[in-house]
Design an enzyme around this catalytic site. Structure first.
Site, PDB file in Angstrom:
ATOM      1  N   LYS A 170       0.872  -1.158  -0.082  1.00  0.00           N
ATOM      2  CA  LYS A 170       0.216  -0.082  -0.098  1.00  0.00           C
ATOM      3  C   LYS A 170       0.829   1.121  -0.138  1.00  0.00           C
ATOM      4  CE  LYS A 170      -4.382  -1.840   0.897  1.00  0.00           C
ATOM      5  NZ  LYS A 170      -5.566  -2.088   2.031  1.00  0.00           N
ATOM      6  N   LYS A 201      -3.064  -7.469  -8.284  1.00  0.00           N
ATOM      7  CA  LYS A 201      -3.986  -8.080  -7.369  1.00  0.00           C
ATOM      8  C   LYS A 201      -5.204  -7.218  -7.599  1.00  0.00           C
ATOM      9  CE  LYS A 201      -5.065  -7.433  -3.013  1.00  0.00           C
ATOM     10  NZ  LYS A 201      -6.424  -7.911  -2.505  1.00  0.00           N
ATOM     11  N   LYS A 208     -10.054  -3.451  -3.738  1.00  0.00           N
ATOM     12  CA  LYS A 208     -11.156  -2.134  -3.855  1.00  0.00           C
ATOM     13  C   LYS A 208     -10.387  -0.757  -4.100  1.00  0.00           C
ATOM     14  CE  LYS A 208     -13.679  -4.374  -0.607  1.00  0.00           C
ATOM     15  NZ  LYS A 208     -12.689  -4.670   0.444  1.00  0.00           N
TER      16      LYS A 208
HETATM   17  P1  ATP Z   1      -8.623  -2.869   0.259  1.00  0.00           P
HETATM   18  O1  ATP Z   1      -8.022  -2.679  -1.147  1.00  0.00           O
HETATM   19  O2  ATP Z   1      -9.270  -2.014   0.875  1.00  0.00           O
HETATM   20  O3  ATP Z   1      -7.638  -3.623   1.020  1.00  0.00           O
HETATM   21  P2  ATP Z   1      -9.457  -5.374  -0.868  1.00  0.00           P
HETATM   22  O4  ATP Z   1     -10.169  -5.699  -2.114  1.00  0.00           O
HETATM   23  O5  ATP Z   1      -8.018  -6.244  -0.812  1.00  0.00           O
HETATM   24  O6  ATP Z   1      -9.754  -4.289  -0.087  1.00  0.00           O
HETATM   25  P3  ATP Z   1     -10.148  -6.804   1.520  1.00  0.00           P
HETATM   26  O7  ATP Z   1     -11.313  -6.349   2.309  1.00  0.00           O
HETATM   27  O8  ATP Z   1      -8.814  -6.368   1.814  1.00  0.00           O
HETATM   28  O9  ATP Z   1     -10.446  -6.463   0.232  1.00  0.00           O
HETATM   29  O10 ATP Z   1     -10.322  -8.359   1.521  1.00  0.00           O
HETATM   30  C1  ATP Z   1     -11.515  -9.312   1.815  1.00  0.00           C
HETATM   31  C2  ATP Z   1     -11.324 -10.610   1.403  1.00  0.00           C
HETATM   32  O11 ATP Z   1     -11.219 -10.744   0.152  1.00  0.00           O
HETATM   33  C3  ATP Z   1      -9.748 -11.127   1.920  1.00  0.00           C
HETATM   34  O12 ATP Z   1     -10.135 -12.699   2.423  1.00  0.00           O
HETATM   35  C4  ATP Z   1      -8.982 -11.339   0.846  1.00  0.00           C
HETATM   36  O13 ATP Z   1      -8.003 -12.231   0.735  1.00  0.00           O
HETATM   37  C5  ATP Z   1      -9.828 -11.474  -0.282  1.00  0.00           C
HETATM   38  N1  ATP Z   1      -9.382 -10.982  -1.478  1.00  0.00           N
HETATM   39  C6  ATP Z   1      -9.265  -9.456  -1.699  1.00  0.00           C
HETATM   40  N2  ATP Z   1      -8.615  -9.268  -2.929  1.00  0.00           N
HETATM   41  C7  ATP Z   1      -8.617 -10.654  -3.625  1.00  0.00           C
HETATM   42  C8  ATP Z   1      -8.015 -11.055  -4.802  1.00  0.00           C
HETATM   43  N3  ATP Z   1      -7.615 -10.191  -5.825  1.00  0.00           N
HETATM   44  N4  ATP Z   1      -7.935 -12.323  -5.124  1.00  0.00           N
HETATM   45  C9  ATP Z   1      -8.499 -13.348  -4.363  1.00  0.00           C
HETATM   46  N5  ATP Z   1      -8.842 -13.000  -2.927  1.00  0.00           N
HETATM   47  C10 ATP Z   1      -8.983 -11.541  -2.543  1.00  0.00           C
HETATM   48 MG    MG Z   2      -7.092  -5.844   1.048  1.00  0.00          MG
END
Ligand code: ATP
Ligand code: MG
Length: 320
Positions: A110, A189, A192
């Site tokens: 990040k 990856k 959000k």
């Molecule tokens: P942020 O960018 O705010 O960190 P995020 O999209 O990474 O959000 P999280 O809330 O951090 O989402 O993660 C929620 C769940 O979704 C976790 O179990 C994480 O491992 C899974 N996850 C997030 N992005 C991926 C991805 N690209 N592929 C597989 N699993 C994911």
């Molecule tokens: Mg995340």
């Protein structure tokens, strides 16, 4: 067996969230006692607009119920409705070595993306440990990106138990290898907060436009292409059946099949697969009282568990 997972209301849910976490969590409802929370305290590390946080929290609740979360089986709640975890976070913080947090990839990634870090983002894994340990969870199903955070939780639990006596169950991590990391439209990856995501419940026009923007190599239409290194193919295989997947792989290898066609096939497969969820979601959006009552009931059940653990932890360290 108690299974715990959480998800941040830091934006609209996307395909990575669905395949990496929501789908496994929903399927695991049958295998044990599932706890699932909306991590609004965690989201505060990146969301500073109160209205956006409230909206995203409601959206996450509705999205999960639309995708098949059964609130009778799963304890479904908002993280901040169980504020006991913040006290537990402090008790864990004082046994957490700085170096353990400094090594966390998610934090480093990040920062590398230019996100200016606050202390909450740095301490994120300790709050996550408190969530997992408060409910004495056995298994935590996550995407590959969160594996290290669960390992941090294990380290913290072992350290605390060693120092103060057995208070916490040491959890296991569970990762679906086939969907370990779902790529975003830029090939990184899907996240959000990286604006590289494809929303689970985006509108048709936007979804189509984002799929069309998925990065590919620049091979011309007639050239043979490599399915295994293509982001479009990686997403397509999450939705399509075995025969369709083989067909697309063969089209890639043969040549004469362009990325535009693959993207269109991806859109069609995705849009069709999510249709029943969209219908359910539209129904739920008309019944916000129901959604709120589900979260309240979940918070009561989760709060009772967290109280038990916190009591033990307070006594162990000498506060009681
Ligand atoms: P942020 O960018 O705010 O960190 P995020 O999209 O990474 O959000 P999280 O809330 O951090 O989402 O993660 C929620 C769940 O979704 C976790 O179990 C994480 O491992 C899974 N996850 C997030 N992005 C991926 C991805 N690209 N592929 C597989 N699993 C994911
Ligand atoms: Mg995340």
């Amino acid at each position: 067996m108690r299974i715990l997972s959480g998800i941040q209301p830091s934006g609209r849910l996307h395909l990575g969230n669905y395949f990496g976490m929501m789908k496994p969590a929903i399927e695991m409802q049958a295998e044990g006692e599932a706890y699932l929370f909306i991590a609004d305290y965690h989201a505060l590390t990146s969301v500073s607009d109160p209205a956006a946080l409230r909206q995203a929290t409601r959206d996450v609740a509705v999205d999960f119920l639309a995708c098949g979360l059964d609130p009778e089986r799963t304890v479904f709640f908002r993280q901040s409705d169980v504020p006991q975890v913040t006290e537990l976070t402090w008790l864990l913080s004082v046994v957490t070595p700085m170096g353990l947090l400094e090594r966390c990839h998610s934090y480093k990634d990040k920062i590398a993306r230019g996100i200016s870090p606050n202390h909450g983002l740095f301490a994120y894994p300790v709050l996550m440990a408190a969530d997992i340990l408060a409910y004495q969870s056995d298994v935590v199903p996550v995407g590959r990106d969160q594996k290290q955070h669960v390992e941090v939780t294990r380290d913290i639990a072992i350290k605390f138990n060693g120092q103060f006596g057995e208070v916490f169950k040491v959890p296991d991590v569970s990762i679906r290898e086939e969907v370990a990391v779902v790529p975003g439209i830029d090939g990184q990856k899907m996240s959000k907060s990286y604006d590289n995501h494809i929303e689970l419940f985006g509108d048709e026009k936007d979804t189509r436009a984002r799929i069309m923007r998925i990065v590919t190599d620049s091979k011309p239409l007639e050239a043979p292409k490599k399915p295994e290194s293509c982001n479009v193919f990686a997403l397509y295989r999450l939705f399509a059946g075995d025969e369709q997947i083989e067909q697309m792989a063969a089209d890639y290898c043969r040549g004469g099949y362009g990325y535009g066609s693959a993207k269109k096939a991806l859109f069609d497969a995705m849009w069709g697969a999510l249709e029943p969820f969209r219908r359910k979601r539209a129904e739920l959006c008309r019944d916000s009282d129901y959604v709120e009552s589900v979260l309240r009931r979940g918070a009561d059940r989760a709060g009772a568990e967290a109280d038990k653990t916190l009591k033990k932890a307070r006594r162990a360290v000498g506060l009681d």
